[in-house]
Scaffold this motif. Structure first.
Motif, PDB file in Angstrom:
ATOM      1  N   PHE A 115      40.155 104.539  42.806  1.00  0.00           N
ATOM      2  CA  PHE A 115      41.228 104.949  41.978  1.00  0.00           C
ATOM      3  C   PHE A 115      42.514 104.662  41.927  1.00  0.00           C
ATOM      4  N   ALA A 116      43.238 104.778  43.115  1.00  0.00           N
ATOM      5  CA  ALA A 116      44.481 104.388  43.382  1.00  0.00           C
ATOM      6  C   ALA A 116      44.731 102.923  43.047  1.00  0.00           C
ATOM      7  N   LYS A 117      43.998 102.105  43.370  1.00  0.00           N
ATOM      8  CA  LYS A 117      44.155 100.557  42.861  1.00  0.00           C
ATOM      9  C   LYS A 117      44.166 100.456  41.403  1.00  0.00           C
ATOM     10  N   VAL A 118      43.568 101.040  40.604  1.00  0.00           N
ATOM     11  CA  VAL A 118      43.212 100.943  39.240  1.00  0.00           C
ATOM     12  C   VAL A 118      44.759 101.599  38.799  1.00  0.00           C
ATOM     13  N   ALA A 119      44.946 102.707  39.244  1.00  0.00           N
ATOM     14  CA  ALA A 119      46.212 103.318  38.809  1.00  0.00           C
ATOM     15  C   ALA A 119      47.588 102.543  39.135  1.00  0.00           C
ATOM     16  N   LEU A 120      47.704 101.763  40.169  1.00  0.00           N
ATOM     17  CA  LEU A 120      48.685 100.844  40.475  1.00  0.00           C
ATOM     18  C   LEU A 120      48.694  99.495  39.841  1.00  0.00           C
TER      19      LEU A 120
END
Length: 264
Positions: free
Chosen positions: A194-199
């Motif tokens: 989820f963090a990778k997508v948000a970044l």
């Protein structure tokens, strides 16, 4: 316009059935005690102090980088969110579901606004730049460590926004064996997908690159997902995106210095 998501009504949930969090080995539990949920009844003075110290640390980080650029109220709220979701030495923060559910329930209208994830991504970018300034500058180990903490917070808040209500989300994360969907969700969460997508979204916006990353990293949770090669390719893209932010910052700094020297 701001993207805003809202929690859906959900039946009252008893925490009793989460008396143990699946996924931790006995050795990990003995060393870290993260197999047992952290509830108000067993949250000691040391943990309260650690949370408060982390809150003050990130409140100062936000002030350093975003004073005058983001509202104080939002900066303080996200500092508190970072503190209460922090996993400490554990691999996952799911054992802190009570604190996470508590703050999301109390401040859900604010935390469900997309600007919160965007601001966390902005702080992550600033901390990475501070951690390794380049040009012979000294590295900052504390900033690097704090960037990792913020990445976990991005992962948690992005997951909360994508899978409301928060109680249902953590019911699945704490019991991955309950269904194939819960297991897949737990895998994505643990891998910080989820963090990778948000970044990536913070760099590229909602374009095709981000949508492809969403399909690869998150996908439809009922599907098996892409191949290992594709997963590696998009994980590399996420890391590259963050690196590009750093490079762009250096370029801007060099142009600025050139302007100053030419003027002199």
């Amino acid at each position: 316009p701001k993207r805003c998501l809202h929690l859906q009504p959900h039946a009252a949930l008893s925490y009793d059935k989460w008396s143990h969090i699946e996924g931790a080995s006995s050795d990990e539990e003995e060393a870290l005690d993260t197999g047992r949920p952290l509830l108000a009844s067993n949250k000691g003075h040391a943990q309260h102090q650690a949370d408060e110290q982390l809150y003050e640390t990130f409140k100062a980080r936000f002030k350093q980088h975003f004073k005058g650029r983001a509202p104080l109220k939002q900066r303080k709220l996200l500092s508190r969110f970072i503190a209460v979701q922090h996993s400490g030495p554990g691999a996952s923060n799911t054992y802190r579901y009570a604190d996470i559910i508590g703050i999301v329930t109390q401040r859900h209208d604010e935390l469900m606004d997309a600007s919160c994830v965007a601001l966390l991504c902005g702080l992550h970018k600033e901390l990475l730049k501070q951690a390794d300034p380049g040009q012979g500058g000294a590295t900052d180990a504390a900033a690097q460590e704090h960037a990792q903490v913020v990445m976990q917070a991005i992962n948690t808040l992005e997951a909360v926004q994508r899978h409301p209500p928060v109680t249902a989300l953590f019911e699945q994360l704490c019991s991955p064996s309950s269904s194939p969907e819960a297991r897949k969700l737990c895998e994505r969460y643990t891998q910080l997908a989820f963090a990778k997508v948000a970044l990536m979204r913070s760099v590229f916006g909602d374009d095709q690159t981000t949508r492809e990353a969403e399909r690869q990293f998150l996908g439809e949770l009922s599907q098996a997902g892409g191949s290992a090669g594709e997963s590696s390719r998009f994980e590399t893209a996420a890391v590259t995106a963050v690196f590009l932010l750093f490079v762009l910052g250096l370029v801007k700094a060099l142009v600025y210095m050139a302007d100053i020297l030419s003027a002199a």
